[in-house]
Design a protein around this motif. Structure first.
Motif, PDB file in Angstrom:
ATOM      1  N   MET A 190       0.836  -1.182   0.000  1.00 58.71           N
ATOM      2  CA  MET A 190       0.000   0.000   0.000  1.00 58.71           C
ATOM      3  C   MET A 190       0.877   1.241   0.000  1.00 58.71           C
ATOM      4  O   MET A 190       1.890   1.291   0.658  1.00 58.71           O
ATOM      5  N   THR A 191       0.476   2.230  -0.734  1.00 59.10           N
ATOM      6  CA  THR A 191       1.126   3.525  -0.667  1.00 59.10           C
ATOM      7  C   THR A 191       0.144   4.491  -0.023  1.00 59.10           C
ATOM      8  O   THR A 191      -1.021   4.167   0.189  1.00 59.10           O
ATOM      9  N   VAL A 192       0.607   5.682   0.257  1.00 61.91           N
ATOM     10  CA  VAL A 192      -0.274   6.694   0.817  1.00 61.91           C
ATOM     11  C   VAL A 192      -1.361   7.048  -0.187  1.00 61.91           C
ATOM     12  O   VAL A 192      -2.434   7.494   0.165  1.00 61.91           O
ATOM     13  N   GLN A 193      -1.114   6.810  -1.448  1.00 57.48           N
ATOM     14  CA  GLN A 193      -2.032   7.226  -2.499  1.00 57.48           C
ATOM     15  C   GLN A 193      -3.042   6.164  -2.927  1.00 57.48           C
ATOM     16  O   GLN A 193      -3.950   6.461  -3.675  1.00 57.48           O
ATOM     17  N   GLN A 194      -2.888   4.897  -2.480  1.00 58.70           N
ATOM     18  CA  GLN A 194      -3.778   3.832  -2.926  1.00 58.70           C
ATOM     19  C   GLN A 194      -4.131   2.896  -1.784  1.00 58.70           C
ATOM     20  O   GLN A 194      -3.337   2.685  -0.877  1.00 58.70           O
ATOM     21  N   LEU A 195      -5.357   2.337  -1.854  1.00 60.28           N
ATOM     22  CA  LEU A 195      -5.818   1.340  -0.894  1.00 60.28           C
ATOM     23  C   LEU A 195      -6.513   0.227  -1.655  1.00 60.28           C
ATOM     24  O   LEU A 195      -6.951   0.410  -2.791  1.00 60.28           O
ATOM     25  N   ALA A 196      -6.674  -0.904  -0.989  1.00 61.39           N
ATOM     26  CA  ALA A 196      -7.398  -2.051  -1.544  1.00 61.39           C
ATOM     27  C   ALA A 196      -6.851  -2.450  -2.907  1.00 61.39           C
ATOM     28  O   ALA A 196      -7.587  -2.576  -3.874  1.00 61.39           O
ATOM     29  N   GLY A 197      -5.555  -2.648  -2.955  1.00 63.82           N
ATOM     30  CA  GLY A 197      -4.936  -3.104  -4.200  1.00 63.82           C
ATOM     31  C   GLY A 197      -5.071  -2.116  -5.339  1.00 63.82           C
ATOM     32  O   GLY A 197      -5.094  -2.489  -6.496  1.00 63.82           O
ATOM     33  N   GLY A 198      -5.201  -0.831  -5.023  1.00 60.72           N
ATOM     34  CA  GLY A 198      -5.313   0.195  -6.054  1.00 60.72           C
ATOM     35  C   GLY A 198      -6.739   0.566  -6.409  1.00 60.72           C
ATOM     36  O   GLY A 198      -6.955   1.446  -7.235  1.00 60.72           O
ATOM     37  N   ARG A 199      -7.715  -0.095  -5.798  1.00 64.65           N
ATOM     38  CA  ARG A 199      -9.113   0.230  -6.122  1.00 64.65           C
ATOM     39  C   ARG A 199      -9.436   1.677  -5.770  1.00 64.65           C
ATOM     40  O   ARG A 199     -10.136   2.360  -6.502  1.00 64.65           O
ATOM     41  N   TYR A 200      -8.937   2.139  -4.606  1.00 66.02           N
ATOM     42  CA  TYR A 200      -9.193   3.505  -4.171  1.00 66.02           C
ATOM     43  C   TYR A 200      -7.919   4.321  -4.303  1.00 66.02           C
ATOM     44  O   TYR A 200      -6.910   4.003  -3.695  1.00 66.02           O
ATOM     45  N   VAL A 201      -7.978   5.351  -5.109  1.00 65.78           N
ATOM     46  CA  VAL A 201      -6.843   6.240  -5.305  1.00 65.78           C
ATOM     47  C   VAL A 201      -7.148   7.530  -4.558  1.00 65.78           C
ATOM     48  O   VAL A 201      -8.179   8.159  -4.790  1.00 65.78           O
ATOM     49  N   LEU A 202      -6.265   7.891  -3.637  1.00 62.14           N
ATOM     50  CA  LEU A 202      -6.475   9.074  -2.813  1.00 62.14           C
ATOM     51  C   LEU A 202      -5.941  10.311  -3.530  1.00 62.14           C
ATOM     52  O   LEU A 202      -4.843  10.296  -4.066  1.00 62.14           O
ATOM     53  N   GLU A 203      -6.765  11.376  -3.530  1.00 63.51           N
ATOM     54  CA  GLU A 203      -6.410  12.567  -4.302  1.00 63.51           C
ATOM     55  C   GLU A 203      -5.966  13.744  -3.443  1.00 63.51           C
ATOM     56  O   GLU A 203      -4.945  14.354  -3.718  1.00 63.51           O
ATOM     57  N   ARG A 204      -6.756  14.089  -2.414  1.00 64.00           N
ATOM     58  CA  ARG A 204      -6.406  15.247  -1.588  1.00 64.00           C
ATOM     59  C   ARG A 204      -7.183  15.203  -0.277  1.00 64.00           C
ATOM     60  O   ARG A 204      -8.249  14.604  -0.218  1.00 64.00           O
ATOM     61  N   PRO A 205      -6.663  15.862   0.751  1.00 64.75           N
ATOM     62  CA  PRO A 205      -7.376  15.902   2.032  1.00 64.75           C
ATOM     63  C   PRO A 205      -8.654  16.734   1.935  1.00 64.75           C
ATOM     64  O   PRO A 205      -8.691  17.753   1.251  1.00 64.75           O
ATOM     65  N   LEU A 206      -9.687  16.269   2.618  1.00 60.17           N
ATOM     66  CA  LEU A 206     -10.938  17.013   2.733  1.00 60.17           C
ATOM     67  C   LEU A 206     -11.108  17.583   4.133  1.00 60.17           C
ATOM     68  O   LEU A 206     -11.717  18.634   4.308  1.00 60.17           O
ATOM     69  N   GLY A 207     -10.612  16.868   5.137  1.00 57.52           N
ATOM     70  CA  GLY A 207     -10.757  17.314   6.508  1.00 57.52           C
ATOM     71  C   GLY A 207      -9.916  16.475   7.435  1.00 57.52           C
ATOM     72  O   GLY A 207      -9.451  15.395   7.077  1.00 57.52           O
TER      73      GLY A 207
END
Length: 126
Positions: free
Chosen positions: A1-18
């Motif tokens: 896992m990287t800070v930018q991806q979860l669940a084998g890349g299914r979820y790609v994180l873009e930016r903080p919301l809160g």
């Protein structure tokens, strides 16, 4: 896992919301369903606390059972490389704090309407 991806890349994180004391919420992309999602991640400062991690994931499983117009839908929960996460419906728009900052004090009837909506969601959850 990287800070930018979860669940084998299914979820790609873009930016903080809160950010809160126990978690950070990120805008993410569900690549399997091609939609924006909000991803709640347990904060690094408390991630090592086993009891908090279990409570965090339990919260996600409980919230996923709820269906109400005043409660955000939970789509998925999981843990990858020690990082627990909850994937939720992304609702685009300003926070209440941002609206008050932009507009100043809200009209009393609007405050009552918002309070009723929040109470309806809480009543459904409890």
């Amino acid at each position: 896992m990287t800070v930018q991806q979860l669940a084998g890349g299914r979820y790609v994180l873009e930016r903080p919301l809160g950010r809160g004391g126990m978690a950070v919420v990120m805008l993410g992309r569900d690549t399997a369903l091609d939609r924006s999602v909000a991803v709640k991640l347990l904060a690094d400062s408390v991630r090592g606390d086993r009891e908090l991690r279990e409570r965090f994931l339990r919260e996600g499983r409980f919230a996923a059972q709820l269906s109400h117009p005043n409660v955000v839908a939970v789509y998925d929960t999981g843990e990858e490389d020690g990082q627990p996460y909850i994937v939720m419906e992304y609702v685009d728009g300003a926070s209440l704090a941002e609206e008050v900052h932009r507009r100043g004090p809200l009209p009393p009837q609007e405050v009552v309407d918002l309070g009723r909506q929040a109470c309806a969601g809480l009543a459904h959850a409890h």
